[in-house]
Scaffold this motif. Sequence first.
Motif, PDB file in Angstrom:
ATOM      1  N   SER A   1       0.840  -1.211   0.000  1.00  5.48           N
ATOM      2  CA  SER A   1       0.000   0.000   0.000  1.00  5.48           C
ATOM      3  C   SER A   1       0.869   1.252   0.000  1.00  5.48           C
ATOM      4  O   SER A   1       0.582   2.224  -0.703  1.00  5.48           O
ATOM      5  CB  SER A   1      -0.956   0.005   1.198  1.00  5.48           C
TER       6      SER A   1
ATOM      7  N   ASP B   1      11.151   2.042   6.055  1.00  2.47           N
ATOM      8  CA  ASP B   1      10.786   0.640   6.250  1.00  2.47           C
ATOM      9  C   ASP B   1      11.850  -0.079   7.060  1.00  2.47           C
ATOM     10  O   ASP B   1      13.045   0.162   6.892  1.00  2.47           O
ATOM     11  CB  ASP B   1      10.595  -0.089   4.923  1.00  2.47           C
TER      12      ASP B   1
ATOM     13  N   GLY C   1       0.811 -14.891  -3.178  1.00  2.00           N
ATOM     14  CA  GLY C   1       0.332 -15.822  -4.212  1.00  2.00           C
ATOM     15  C   GLY C   1       1.320 -16.934  -4.493  1.00  2.00           C
ATOM     16  O   GLY C   1       1.544 -17.267  -5.664  1.00  2.00           O
TER      17      GLY C   1
ATOM     18  N   VAL D   1      10.259   2.849  12.342  1.00  2.00           N
ATOM     19  CA  VAL D   1       9.556   3.996  12.935  1.00  2.00           C
ATOM     20  C   VAL D   1       9.145   3.607  14.349  1.00  2.00           C
ATOM     21  O   VAL D   1       8.536   2.554  14.557  1.00  2.00           O
ATOM     22  CB  VAL D   1       8.288   4.379  12.125  1.00  2.00           C
TER      23      VAL D   1
ATOM     24  N   GLY E   1       8.239  -8.937   8.151  1.00  2.19           N
ATOM     25  CA  GLY E   1       8.369  -7.528   8.541  1.00  2.19           C
ATOM     26  C   GLY E   1       7.107  -6.874   9.038  1.00  2.19           C
ATOM     27  O   GLY E   1       6.900  -5.698   8.782  1.00  2.19           O
TER      28      GLY E   1
ATOM     29  N   SER F   1       4.624  -5.432  12.130  1.00  3.51           N
ATOM     30  CA  SER F   1       4.867  -4.916  13.482  1.00  3.51           C
ATOM     31  C   SER F   1       3.575  -4.359  14.061  1.00  3.51           C
ATOM     32  O   SER F   1       2.609  -4.112  13.340  1.00  3.51           O
ATOM     33  CB  SER F   1       5.949  -3.833  13.459  1.00  3.51           C
TER      34      SER F   1
ATOM     35  N   GLU G   1      -3.492  -3.018   5.479  1.00  2.00           N
ATOM     36  CA  GLU G   1      -3.884  -4.075   6.419  1.00  2.00           C
ATOM     37  C   GLU G   1      -4.044  -3.588   7.854  1.00  2.00           C
ATOM     38  O   GLU G   1      -4.728  -4.225   8.657  1.00  2.00           O
ATOM     39  CB  GLU G   1      -2.829  -5.182   6.345  1.00  2.00           C
TER      40      GLU G   1
ATOM     41  N   LEU H   1      -4.579  -7.474  -1.454  1.00  3.51           N
ATOM     42  CA  LEU H   1      -3.759  -6.495  -2.182  1.00  3.51           C
ATOM     43  C   LEU H   1      -4.660  -5.448  -2.829  1.00  3.51           C
ATOM     44  O   LEU H   1      -4.299  -4.276  -2.927  1.00  3.51           O
ATOM     45  CB  LEU H   1      -2.882  -7.196  -3.223  1.00  3.51           C
TER      46      LEU H   1
HETATM   47  C1  LIG Z   1       2.466 -15.541   2.447  1.00  2.99           C
HETATM   48  C2  LIG Z   1       1.494 -14.467   2.031  1.00  2.99           C
HETATM   49  C3  LIG Z   1       0.865 -14.557   0.800  1.00  2.99           C
HETATM   50  C4  LIG Z   1      -0.064 -13.578   0.414  1.00  2.99           C
HETATM   51  N1  LIG Z   1      -0.610 -13.645  -0.826  1.00  2.99           N
HETATM   52  C5  LIG Z   1      -1.498 -12.702  -1.240  1.00  2.99           C
HETATM   53  C6  LIG Z   1      -2.026 -12.698  -2.556  1.00  2.99           C
HETATM   54  O1  LIG Z   1      -1.620 -13.477  -3.442  1.00  2.99           O
HETATM   55  N2  LIG Z   1      -2.965 -11.755  -2.855  1.00  2.99           N
HETATM   56  C7  LIG Z   1      -3.386 -10.815  -1.960  1.00  2.99           C
HETATM   57  O2  LIG Z   1      -4.256 -10.011  -2.291  1.00  2.99           O
HETATM   58  N3  LIG Z   1      -2.850 -10.754  -0.708  1.00  2.99           N
HETATM   59  C8  LIG Z   1      -1.907 -11.655  -0.348  1.00  2.99           C
HETATM   60  N4  LIG Z   1      -1.338 -11.568   0.908  1.00  2.99           N
HETATM   61  C9  LIG Z   1      -1.731 -10.449   1.796  1.00  2.99           C
HETATM   62  C10 LIG Z   1      -0.961  -9.170   1.391  1.00  2.99           C
HETATM   63  O3  LIG Z   1       0.418  -9.433   1.328  1.00  2.99           O
HETATM   64  C11 LIG Z   1      -1.231  -8.051   2.382  1.00  2.99           C
HETATM   65  O4  LIG Z   1      -2.623  -7.863   2.467  1.00  2.99           O
HETATM   66  C12 LIG Z   1      -0.605  -6.731   1.914  1.00  2.99           C
HETATM   67  O5  LIG Z   1       0.783  -6.883   1.747  1.00  2.99           O
HETATM   68  C13 LIG Z   1      -0.900  -5.629   2.916  1.00  2.99           C
HETATM   69  O6  LIG Z   1      -0.287  -4.457   2.440  1.00  2.99           O
HETATM   70  P1  LIG Z   1       0.194  -3.337   3.460  1.00  2.99           P
HETATM   71  O7  LIG Z   1       0.879  -2.308   2.649  1.00  2.99           O
HETATM   72  O8  LIG Z   1      -0.918  -2.946   4.336  1.00  2.99           O
HETATM   73  O9  LIG Z   1       1.237  -4.088   4.401  1.00  2.99           O
HETATM   74  P2  LIG Z   1       2.632  -4.733   4.023  1.00  2.99           P
HETATM   75  O10 LIG Z   1       2.697  -5.076   2.596  1.00  2.99           O
HETATM   76  O11 LIG Z   1       2.825  -5.801   5.034  1.00  2.99           O
HETATM   77  O12 LIG Z   1       3.674  -3.578   4.282  1.00  2.99           O
HETATM   78  C14 LIG Z   1       3.938  -3.077   5.566  1.00  2.99           C
HETATM   79  C15 LIG Z   1       5.366  -2.582   5.564  1.00  2.99           C
HETATM   80  O13 LIG Z   1       5.611  -1.858   6.752  1.00  2.99           O
HETATM   81  C16 LIG Z   1       6.875  -2.198   7.249  1.00  2.99           C
HETATM   82  N5  LIG Z   1       6.866  -1.889   8.682  1.00  2.99           N
HETATM   83  C17 LIG Z   1       6.123  -2.459   9.658  1.00  2.99           C
HETATM   84  N6  LIG Z   1       6.347  -1.853  10.831  1.00  2.99           N
HETATM   85  C18 LIG Z   1       7.250  -0.882  10.593  1.00  2.99           C
HETATM   86  C19 LIG Z   1       7.885   0.077  11.414  1.00  2.99           C
HETATM   87  N7  LIG Z   1       7.620   0.183  12.725  1.00  2.99           N
HETATM   88  N8  LIG Z   1       8.782   0.904  10.855  1.00  2.99           N
HETATM   89  C20 LIG Z   1       9.090   0.829   9.521  1.00  2.99           C
HETATM   90  N9  LIG Z   1       8.505  -0.071   8.710  1.00  2.99           N
HETATM   91  C21 LIG Z   1       7.595  -0.903   9.230  1.00  2.99           C
HETATM   92  C22 LIG Z   1       7.055  -3.659   6.905  1.00  2.99           C
HETATM   93  O14 LIG Z   1       8.403  -4.016   6.840  1.00  2.99           O
HETATM   94  C23 LIG Z   1       6.362  -3.740   5.545  1.00  2.99           C
HETATM   95  O15 LIG Z   1       7.272  -3.547   4.475  1.00  2.99           O
HETATM   96  C24 LIG Z   1      -0.383 -12.515   1.298  1.00  2.99           C
HETATM   97  C25 LIG Z   1       0.267 -12.427   2.535  1.00  2.99           C
HETATM   98  C26 LIG Z   1       1.216 -13.381   2.891  1.00  2.99           C
HETATM   99  C27 LIG Z   1       1.912 -13.244   4.215  1.00  2.99           C
END
Ligand SMILES: Cc1cc2nc3c(=O)[nH]c(=O)nc-3n(C[C@H](O)[C@H](O)[C@H](O)COP(=O)(O)OP(=O)(O)OC[C@H]3O[C@@H](n4cnc5c(N)ncnc54)[C@H](O)[C@@H]3O)c2cc1C
Length: 404
Positions: free
Chosen positions: A18, A37, A50, A131, A167, A169, A372, A385
């Motif tokens: 995101s 990050d 996936g 962070v 990653g 938290s 998320e 996603l």
């Molecule tokens: C094994 C697996 C398979 C998946 N497959 C699919 C799929 O095929 N299709 C689908 O739709 N969804 C899938 N998902 C779910 C999808 O990955 C998540 O819904 C999506 O990544 C959420 O996006 P986000 O940006 O909210 O969080 P994230 O992508 O998790 O990004 C959060 C980021 O914040 C960083 N972070 C956390 N805390 C801190 C902090 N304190 N300081 C600095 N950085 C920090 C983390 O390192 C990370 O890079 C899957 C998840 C997993 C675990």
Amino acid sequence: MVNSEKLYDLCICGAGYSGLVLAVKAARAGLLVCMVDLNQMVGRRILSTGNGRCNFTNSSMNQSFYYSNHNLDFITDNHQEIIDFFKELGVFYRDFDGYYYPITNQAKTIKEALENEVKDLSVELYLNDRVVDINCKDSFEIITHRNTLHSKNVVVATGGLAAATLGSSKFGYKIASKMGMKVTKLAPSLVGILSNERFLKDLGGVRAYGKVNYKNHSCEGEIQFNKDGVSGYPVMCISRFIGYDELDSNLGDLVIDFIPYLLDEELALELESRFKRSPQKTVSDALLGLCNEKVISVVLSNALIYSDTLVSKLDNKDIENLVQAFKYFNISINKTKGFDNAQVTAGGIDLNEIDLTSMESKKIKGLYFIGEVLDVDGICGGYNLTWAYTSADIAAKHIIKVNK
Ligand SMILES: Cc1cc2nc3c(=O)[nH]c(=O)nc-3n(C[C@H](O)[C@H](O)[C@H](O)COP(=O)(O)OP(=O)(O)OC[C@H]3O[C@@H](n4cnc5c(N)ncnc54)[C@H](O)[C@@H]3O)c2cc1C
């Protein structure tokens, strides 16, 4: 260490899916953007999505594929927009029955397309940097364990509690609580289930079609049996309810229907006619083709019928027992495989705290939450996603409008 007076237009905490989508959109509009990050690379989690192929959206798209404590009628079908967004980044897609993947079938294509674009747009990256706090003064002060950054707007895109090794938290929930925002109960979702049932030793490795029922929830698809539990699409999709019940020590059983395409009475008739047709066959041979062989063997044992019994020896009571064993196959649940093995977090920052036209906190102007970390979780199929994209897009539109 950086503690500059440089004032960013936008600081994105979390360079996951995101955060990256938002960074691309905001930087394209000319905003000065930085991302922080804790991982050494951006988009670490994308690589695991996936099964390494990244199912990034789905052609069936509406609010019914999502769960939240809040009404989600603002979620509309935007899968074409997502496809176009990636086309612009040079990524073509494959469509498997409405499930969209990059044409390369590699998640790294999605990760690298986003990464290259943020780098080309000169988004400043603070990697390997966690962070730890955000303070609101005239502007925002973002405290990391190595730097102090300043920004007019902050977006928390730090994800949930799922798959910590990639990653995740608690930061997003912690900062929301600090700002007086409510966080709903959190549970692991899209996660496998552990069970101590002895018959699983015989079913380990089996994939069988069926309908999985849990209390008043059900889902149909390929069930994957392991020696210590069950997973696969239908189990994953209802696992959030099991996750919540686990918190309340209120676990029920899984009940599998291995023949969901026949009603009980239709299955009874089918068995009767099979048995009449070939009275000389053993029951296990007569049942072949109804479902997986190993499942048939456990079903027979549950129905207290020896597999080498001749079908001419079976009576109506046996048929009744077989129908019961095929369609109401009980698996007691020990627990879920927990957050570490979950794909997403059910629950999160309460959407009542968020202006859903902008993803901005209702309490703190200039502070946004996306992805998320919010109380939205989708079923398997590219929905999570898509939610991460959707919330990033809503935030981007608003931030660009008020900061240009
Ligand atoms: C094994 C697996 C398979 C998946 N497959 C699919 C799929 O095929 N299709 C689908 O739709 N969804 C899938 N998902 C779910 C999808 O990955 C998540 O819904 C999506 O990544 C959420 O996006 P986000 O940006 O909210 O969080 P994230 O992508 O998790 O990004 C959060 C980021 O914040 C960083 N972070 C956390 N805390 C801190 C902090 N304190 N300081 C600095 N950085 C920090 C983390 O390192 C990370 O890079 C899957 C998840 C997993 C675990």
